[in-house]
Scaffold this active site. Structure first.
Site, PDB file in Angstrom:
ATOM      1  N   LYS A 103     -59.358  11.849 -77.590  1.00 28.72           N
ATOM      2  CA  LYS A 103     -59.307  10.633 -76.772  1.00 28.72           C
ATOM      3  C   LYS A 103     -58.941  11.037 -75.353  1.00 28.72           C
ATOM      4  CE  LYS A 103     -59.818   6.156 -77.401  1.00 28.72           C
ATOM      5  NZ  LYS A 103     -60.674   5.489 -78.389  1.00 28.72           N
ATOM      6  N   GLY A 214     -60.653 -12.664 -79.963  1.00 29.54           N
ATOM      7  CA  GLY A 214     -61.402 -11.781 -79.053  1.00 29.54           C
ATOM      8  C   GLY A 214     -62.873 -12.125 -79.134  1.00 29.54           C
ATOM      9  N   GLY A 216     -65.259 -10.574 -76.992  1.00 31.52           N
ATOM     10  CA  GLY A 216     -65.904  -9.606 -76.101  1.00 31.52           C
ATOM     11  C   GLY A 216     -67.031  -8.927 -76.844  1.00 31.52           C
ATOM     12  N   ASN A 217     -67.248  -7.666 -76.520  1.00 36.66           N
ATOM     13  CA  ASN A 217     -68.345  -6.919 -77.134  1.00 36.66           C
ATOM     14  C   ASN A 217     -68.264  -6.963 -78.654  1.00 36.66           C
ATOM     15  OD1 ASN A 217     -70.345  -5.098 -77.800  1.00 36.66           O
ATOM     16  ND2 ASN A 217     -69.104  -3.305 -77.319  1.00 36.66           N
ATOM     17  N   GLY A 219     -66.022  -8.717 -80.766  1.00 33.86           N
ATOM     18  CA  GLY A 219     -65.809 -10.022 -81.392  1.00 33.86           C
ATOM     19  C   GLY A 219     -67.064 -10.884 -81.365  1.00 33.86           C
TER      20      GLY A 219
HETATM   21  P1  NAD Z   1     -63.900  -6.338 -74.684  1.00 39.01           P
HETATM   22  O1  NAD Z   1     -63.118  -6.090 -73.458  1.00 39.01           O
HETATM   23  O2  NAD Z   1     -65.385  -6.479 -74.614  1.00 39.01           O
HETATM   24  O3  NAD Z   1     -63.371  -7.675 -75.415  1.00 39.01           O
HETATM   25  C1  NAD Z   1     -62.020  -7.938 -75.639  1.00 39.01           C
HETATM   26  C2  NAD Z   1     -61.867  -9.413 -75.915  1.00 39.01           C
HETATM   27  O4  NAD Z   1     -60.493  -9.688 -76.169  1.00 39.01           O
HETATM   28  C3  NAD Z   1     -62.258 -10.308 -74.734  1.00 39.01           C
HETATM   29  O5  NAD Z   1     -62.907 -11.465 -75.225  1.00 39.01           O
HETATM   30  C4  NAD Z   1     -60.913 -10.686 -74.124  1.00 39.01           C
HETATM   31  O6  NAD Z   1     -60.964 -11.935 -73.440  1.00 39.01           O
HETATM   32  C5  NAD Z   1     -60.093 -10.789 -75.390  1.00 39.01           C
HETATM   33  N1  NAD Z   1     -58.665 -10.723 -75.109  1.00 39.01           N
HETATM   34  C6  NAD Z   1     -58.002  -9.981 -74.188  1.00 39.01           C
HETATM   35  N2  NAD Z   1     -56.697 -10.295 -74.192  1.00 39.01           N
HETATM   36  C7  NAD Z   1     -56.551 -11.235 -75.157  1.00 39.01           C
HETATM   37  C8  NAD Z   1     -55.453 -11.970 -75.635  1.00 39.01           C
HETATM   38  N3  NAD Z   1     -54.240 -11.801 -75.105  1.00 39.01           N
HETATM   39  N4  NAD Z   1     -55.656 -12.838 -76.657  1.00 39.01           N
HETATM   40  C9  NAD Z   1     -56.888 -13.009 -77.180  1.00 39.01           C
HETATM   41  N5  NAD Z   1     -57.964 -12.382 -76.735  1.00 39.01           N
HETATM   42  C10 NAD Z   1     -57.800 -11.502 -75.745  1.00 39.01           C
HETATM   43  O7  NAD Z   1     -63.474  -5.162 -75.699  1.00 39.01           O
HETATM   44  P2  NAD Z   1     -64.228  -4.717 -77.015  1.00 39.01           P
HETATM   45  O8  NAD Z   1     -65.082  -3.539 -76.714  1.00 39.01           O
HETATM   46  O9  NAD Z   1     -64.799  -5.897 -77.690  1.00 39.01           O
HETATM   47  O10 NAD Z   1     -62.981  -4.145 -77.850  1.00 39.01           O
HETATM   48  C11 NAD Z   1     -62.110  -4.997 -78.580  1.00 39.01           C
HETATM   49  C12 NAD Z   1     -61.280  -4.153 -79.528  1.00 39.01           C
HETATM   50  O11 NAD Z   1     -62.135  -3.406 -80.387  1.00 39.01           O
HETATM   51  C13 NAD Z   1     -60.364  -3.106 -78.850  1.00 39.01           C
HETATM   52  O12 NAD Z   1     -59.212  -2.975 -79.638  1.00 39.01           O
HETATM   53  C14 NAD Z   1     -61.193  -1.833 -78.929  1.00 39.01           C
HETATM   54  O13 NAD Z   1     -60.379  -0.672 -78.879  1.00 39.01           O
HETATM   55  C15 NAD Z   1     -61.817  -2.024 -80.302  1.00 39.01           C
HETATM   56  N6  NAD Z   1     -63.023  -1.216 -80.540  1.00 39.01           N
HETATM   57  C16 NAD Z   1     -64.124  -1.366 -79.765  1.00 39.01           C
HETATM   58  C17 NAD Z   1     -65.267  -0.630 -80.045  1.00 39.01           C
HETATM   59  C18 NAD Z   1     -66.543  -0.834 -79.271  1.00 39.01           C
HETATM   60  O14 NAD Z   1     -67.582  -0.348 -79.716  1.00 39.01           O
HETATM   61  N7  NAD Z   1     -66.521  -1.566 -78.175  1.00 39.01           N
HETATM   62  C19 NAD Z   1     -65.259   0.306 -81.087  1.00 39.01           C
HETATM   63  C20 NAD Z   1     -64.109   0.438 -81.862  1.00 39.01           C
HETATM   64  C21 NAD Z   1     -62.999  -0.337 -81.571  1.00 39.01           C
END
Ligand code: NAD
Length: 407
Positions: A103, A214, A216-217, A219
């Site tokens: 990482k 969540g 984002g990507n 969720g």
């Molecule tokens: P992202 O930034 O696209 O989305 C994050 C979401 O969480 C957003 O909708 C944001 O508004 C919301 N959020 C932030 N603070 C918040 C709060 N206090 N309460 C509720 N919602 C809140 O990120 P992502 O890529 O979707 O990643 C989300 C999680 O998944 C992270 O823990 C990341 O490490 C994990 N993850 C992501 C991937 C990937 O492929 N993107 C892979 C493995 C793990």
């Protein structure tokens, strides 16, 4: 806030109490192979030089080259990076991909930089690490606040310095710059395959009511896959608000509303709730897909979901885990549930090395059986060891790593 590295080590300790892997092996896994900290001087737009702190933790490479994302965040620090590198080691092993765990990160608020400053910072990270990175050594990827564009700058910088033209040193690149089809949706989709394999085993109905923290990507992609497969997404949230409709949300309309208003609040036909209330809703499946440590000893007792699918990294603390286990709420752990992302990153690496480009259909066809196989194995191991699924996943991973490392 719990130290994330201590949390990770607590899990390792718990596993070693359930299955004897030998003290020497566990001791080796209690420390990374190496942790690299360095300064990155960046010329800012005003002509001044600013020094940023960068990290790369190469945790374990028994199964293959180190693999893991790069996080840009003002609170990123070495313990967080070490914990995430350890979890990547476990995740790659659970998913059954020939990659080790690593990482990286930079302590920075990227929103405060101009695009040019961000590019110079990203290229600076690569300059400091060019000797240790490489397709067969260490293969970084995006993480929080790092984008396909940043990966493209990094891949370009690496090629300039080393002459390596495979593009296989960085994954998560844009598709036209050597990225893989299907990477964007891979984490949500992989999570769905894991859930679908385990659904009956954990006594969930055919049509589940799902609440997702969540949007984002991860969720939002997960929400769509669950809805497309006949489940009802009854609540979603972002950092500002949460919405709930007992009979299900129309996700396309939710997205449109978010686009038009900048948030989820006041979505017609849904009730505004808080993020805390979302976590405590009565539902079949709760999916934390935002960030870490949202379910702790303070709220685990209030969780009413019948099961949890961890798509975020580390959303449940070890104390929270213990309470949920006592309550009989199965938790499908992050190291398996969100491993679809790193699995497709591995596909990208393989395509780059072979100079191939697979269609999205091919990617999905390869992803599904891998997720199913890992889910079944984890479930079986956890059942045999009479423990919870997370520890089943750790046992599966440690067996695979130990098989290569010996000791
Ligand atoms: P992202 O930034 O696209 O989305 C994050 C979401 O969480 C957003 O909708 C944001 O508004 C919301 N959020 C932030 N603070 C918040 C709060 N206090 N309460 C509720 N919602 C809140 O990120 P992502 O890529 O979707 O990643 C989300 C999680 O998944 C992270 O823990 C990341 O490490 C994990 N993850 C992501 C991937 C990937 O492929 N993107 C892979 C493995 C793990």
């Amino acid at each position: 806030m719990p130290n994330p590295y201590q949390n990770a080590m607590t899990q390792l300790e718990k596993v070693s109490k359930i299955k004897n892997f030998g003290d020497e092996f566990i001791q080796r896994l209690q420390q990374p192979n190496r942790d690299i900290r360095f300064s990155i001087p960046v010329k800012m737009d005003n002509g001044a030089i600013k020094i940023f702190e960068g990290y790369r933790v190469e945790y374990n490479n028994a199964l293959g080259p180190y693999k893991g994302g790069i996080r840009y965040h003002p609170e990123t620090e070495i313990n967080e990076v070490k914990a995430l590198a350890f979890l990547m080691t476990i995740k790659c092993a659970v998913a059954g991909i020939p990659m080790g765990g690593g990482k990286g990160g930079i302590t920075v608020d990227p929103k405060k930089l101009s695009k040019g400053e961000l590019e110079r910072l990203s290229r600076g990270w690569v300059k400091q690490l060019a000797d240790v990175l490489g397709p067969h050594k260490d293969v970084p990827a995006p993480d929080v606040n790092t984008t396909p564009e940043i990966m493209a700058w990094m891949a370009d910088e690496f090629e300039k310095i080393t002459g390596d033209k495979t593009r296989a040193t960085f994954t998560g690149k844009p598709v036209d710059k050597g990225g893989s089809e299907g990477r964007g949706a891979a984490t949500g989709l992989g999570g769905f395959y894991v859930f679908d394999t385990l659904r009956e085993k954990i006594n969930l109905p055919k049509k589940c009511k799902v609440a997702i923290q969540g949007f984002g990507n991860v969720g939002a992609n997960a929400a769509h896959v669950f809805a497309e497969n006949g489940h009802q997404v009854i609540a979603v949230s972002d950092s500002k608000s949460a919405i709930w409709n007992e009979v299900g949300l129309d996700l396309n309309k939710v997205e449109e509303h978010k686009k038009n208003t900048g948030g989820l609040k006041d979505f017609p036909g849904a009730k505004n709730i808080t993020n805390a209330e979302l976590l405590e809703l009565s539902c079949d499946l709760l999916i934390p897909a935002a960030f870490e440590n949202v379910i702790t000893d303070a709220n685990a007792n209030k969780i009413k979901a019948r099961a949890i699918l961890e798509l975020a990294n580390g959303p449940i603390t070890p104390e929270g885990d213990e309470i949920l286990f006592q309550k009989g709420i199965p938790v499908i752990p992050d190291v398996l549930a969100n491993s679809g992302g790193v699995t497709v990153s591995y596909f990208e690496w393989e395509q780059n090395l072979k100079n191939e480009h697979w269609s999205e259909e091919e990617v999905v066809k390869k992803l599904k059986p891998m997720m199913e196989d890992a889910s079944q194995k984890m479930f079986q191991i956890a059942g045999e060891a009479k423990t919870y699924l997370r520890l089943g996943a750790f046992i599966l991973a440690l067996e695979r790593i130990k098989g290569k490392m010996g000791g």
